[in-house]
Design a protein around this motif. Structure first.
Motif, mmCIF file in Angstrom:
data_model
loop_
_atom_site.group_PDB
_atom_site.id
_atom_site.type_symbol
_atom_site.label_atom_id
_atom_site.label_comp_id
_atom_site.label_asym_id
_atom_site.label_seq_id
_atom_site.Cartn_x
_atom_site.Cartn_y
_atom_site.Cartn_z
ATOM 1 N N ALA A 15 -12.756 5.039 6.886
ATOM 2 C CA ALA A 15 -13.156 4.522 5.586
ATOM 3 C C ALA A 15 -13.580 5.650 4.656
ATOM 4 O O ALA A 15 -13.386 5.585 3.460
ATOM 5 C CB ALA A 15 -14.289 3.510 5.731
ATOM 6 N N ASP B 175 -14.369 3.399 12.302
ATOM 7 C CA ASP B 175 -14.356 2.783 10.974
ATOM 8 C C ASP B 175 -14.867 3.744 9.916
ATOM 9 O O ASP B 175 -14.325 3.846 8.839
ATOM 10 C CB ASP B 175 -15.246 1.534 10.950
ATOM 11 N N ILE C 236 -18.648 -0.569 -0.626
ATOM 12 C CA ILE C 236 -18.728 -0.629 0.842
ATOM 13 C C ILE C 236 -20.208 -0.676 1.182
ATOM 14 O O ILE C 236 -20.959 0.220 0.794
ATOM 15 C CB ILE C 236 -18.097 0.628 1.490
ATOM 16 N N MET D 105 -15.842 -2.578 -6.840
ATOM 17 C CA MET D 105 -15.695 -2.520 -5.386
ATOM 18 C C MET D 105 -16.855 -1.754 -4.771
ATOM 19 O O MET D 105 -17.351 -0.799 -5.366
ATOM 20 C CB MET D 105 -14.368 -1.830 -5.067
ATOM 21 N N LYS E 227 -4.282 -0.157 7.604
ATOM 22 C CA LYS E 227 -4.274 1.301 7.843
ATOM 23 C C LYS E 227 -4.197 1.617 9.333
ATOM 24 O O LYS E 227 -4.843 0.944 10.128
ATOM 25 C CB LYS E 227 -5.524 1.935 7.230
ATOM 26 N N ARG F 28 -11.958 -7.247 2.258
ATOM 27 C CA ARG F 28 -10.993 -6.283 2.831
ATOM 28 C C ARG F 28 -11.198 -6.249 4.337
ATOM 29 O O ARG F 28 -12.122 -5.634 4.834
ATOM 30 C CB ARG F 28 -11.225 -4.896 2.226
ATOM 31 N N VAL F 29 -10.332 -6.948 5.068
ATOM 32 C CA VAL F 29 -10.561 -7.123 6.499
ATOM 33 C C VAL F 29 -9.455 -6.466 7.311
ATOM 34 O O VAL F 29 -8.273 -6.784 7.142
ATOM 35 C CB VAL F 29 -10.664 -8.631 6.836
ATOM 36 N N GLY F 30 -9.834 -5.527 8.170
ATOM 37 C CA GLY F 30 -8.865 -4.821 8.997
ATOM 38 C C GLY F 30 -8.941 -5.215 10.457
ATOM 39 O O GLY F 30 -8.135 -6.014 10.952
ATOM 40 N N SER F 31 -9.928 -4.660 11.172
ATOM 41 C CA SER F 31 -9.953 -4.803 12.629
ATOM 42 C C SER F 31 -10.031 -6.258 13.110
ATOM 43 O O SER F 31 -9.486 -6.570 14.163
ATOM 44 C CB SER F 31 -11.087 -3.961 13.223
ATOM 45 N N ILE G 72 -7.381 1.245 -1.143
ATOM 46 C CA ILE G 72 -8.827 1.008 -1.042
ATOM 47 C C ILE G 72 -9.595 2.270 -0.687
ATOM 48 O O ILE G 72 -10.819 2.239 -0.594
ATOM 49 C CB ILE G 72 -9.126 -0.109 -0.005
ATOM 50 N N ARG H 188 -8.894 0.367 15.585
ATOM 51 C CA ARG H 188 -8.078 1.534 15.250
ATOM 52 C C ARG H 188 -8.493 2.697 16.129
ATOM 53 O O ARG H 188 -9.536 2.674 16.742
ATOM 54 C CB ARG H 188 -8.315 1.918 13.777
ATOM 55 N N MET I 146 -16.137 -6.450 4.718
ATOM 56 C CA MET I 146 -15.155 -5.995 5.694
ATOM 57 C C MET I 146 -15.313 -6.866 6.951
ATOM 58 O O MET I 146 -16.042 -7.848 6.927
ATOM 59 C CB MET I 146 -15.364 -4.507 6.008
ATOM 60 N N SER I 147 -14.655 -6.493 8.050
ATOM 61 C CA SER I 147 -14.705 -7.338 9.255
ATOM 62 C C SER I 147 -16.132 -7.711 9.649
ATOM 63 O O SER I 147 -16.404 -8.844 10.019
ATOM 64 C CB SER I 147 -14.037 -6.624 10.439
HETATM 65 C C1 LIG Z 1 -10.944 0.365 6.757
HETATM 66 C C2 LIG Z 1 -11.528 -0.244 5.559
HETATM 67 C C3 LIG Z 1 -11.821 -1.621 5.506
HETATM 68 C C4 LIG Z 1 -11.596 -2.573 6.669
HETATM 69 O O1 LIG Z 1 -12.509 -2.297 7.686
HETATM 70 P P1 LIG Z 1 -12.650 -3.259 8.980
HETATM 71 O O2 LIG Z 1 -14.025 -2.996 9.446
HETATM 72 O O3 LIG Z 1 -11.604 -2.852 9.934
HETATM 73 O O4 LIG Z 1 -12.467 -4.646 8.513
HETATM 74 C C5 LIG Z 1 -12.334 -2.131 4.324
HETATM 75 N N1 LIG Z 1 -12.567 -1.331 3.262
HETATM 76 C C6 LIG Z 1 -12.299 -0.010 3.264
HETATM 77 C C7 LIG Z 1 -12.573 0.807 2.054
HETATM 78 C C8 LIG Z 1 -11.774 0.576 4.415
HETATM 79 O O5 LIG Z 1 -11.496 1.893 4.419
#
Ligand SMILES: *Cc1c(COP(=O)(O)O)cnc(C)c1O
Length: 238
Positions: free
Chosen positions: A234, A230, A160, A158, A35, A217-220, A77, A226, A201-202
């Motif tokens: 998110a 976050d 968070i 799922m 994203k 689910r790994v982004g940063s 997600i 970004r 996540m990260s």
């Molecule tokens: C953005 C996001 C992530 C990834 O987050 P990071 O901290 O960048 O790894 C994972 N899950 C959801 C639902 C998100 O919106």
């Protein structure tokens, strides 16, 4: 750090967390959360072998889906508004089925086309107010409703976790999701239930793997930071 270095470090850390938890390395699937990042980076990651990508906004996902060169598996997600369900296609896996009105809309759309949408029920395991995901008290009612929707194929759950430095607090949310999923499997309400646990996540995927995550689910940690915080990106998929 280049994308390639970040990516390989994340894969190594996932493998190390699996080893520490006594789980086979192939047990955990990485969803690269792209994203806000450009399609060129998605193609770069795909060229390194990454297959699963996650976006939290359906409009951004559909744009990227048509622009990306490589064959990838998309995961939505973030929260999905009912008026945007029409943008969702059955080749995408939805991780954020969090309320009855969304289940009904999905059933309507995919049922009328004789298609199935693969989905995970998102649960607010950390019990934070204003957090996305169905409340624990409302989980059974949502699950029972979704069980009557033959166009929705539930693969797993799922969550968070709370953004906290306290390991126990974070792991508690993951453990809660795991036990909910075991109960779902025991009740046998979803045919073909896969016991997927999309969590981590990260900042917390090692804890999630220790608690049984099958999809992180790994982004940063892969793509860098970004512009939005976050929490904003998110929780406010707009
Ligand atoms: C953005 C996001 C992530 C990834 O987050 P990071 O901290 O960048 O790894 C994972 N899950 C959801 C639902 C998100 O919106």
């Amino acid at each position: 750090m280049s994308l390639k270095e970040n990516y390989h470090r994340v894969l190594e850390n996932i493998a190390a967390a699996c080893a520490k938890a006594g789980r086979p390395a192939g047990d955990v699937h990485l969803i690269a959360v792209s994203k806000t990042h450009p399609v060129t980076l998605i193609d770069e990651a795909a060229a390194l072998g990454q297959v699963d990508f996650g976006e939290n906004r359906i409009a951004e996902l559909s744009e990227k889906k048509s622009a990306v060169q490589n064959k990838v598996q998309w995961h939505l997600i973030g929260q999905l508004q009912t008026n945007k369900v029409k943008l969702l296609t059955s080749d995408t896996i939805l991780h954020a089925l969090d309320r009855p009105s969304l289940a009904e809309k999905l059933q309507q759309q995919f049922g009328s086309r004789n298609e199935k949408i693969r989905a995970l029920l998102q649960v607010n395991c950390s019990r934070e107010p204003n957090k996305s995901g169905v409340a624990l008290e409302e989980f059974d009612a949502l699950a029972d409703l979704v069980a009557t929707c033959n166009a929705i194929e539930v693969l797993g759950l799922m969550t968070i976790a709370e953004d906290s430095d306290d390991e126990r607090t974070v792991r508690m949310a993951f453990a809660t999701l795991r036990s909910l999923s075991e109960r779902v499997a025991t009740r046998g309400i979803f045919p073909g239930y896969q016991n997927w646990l999309s969590m981590g996540m990260s900042g917390d995927f090692e804890y999630a793997i220790a608690e049984g995550a099958t999809h992180v689910r790994v982004g940063s940690a892969i793509f860098g930071s970004r512009l939005l915080s976050d929490t904003e990106s998110a929780e406010n998929p707009a």
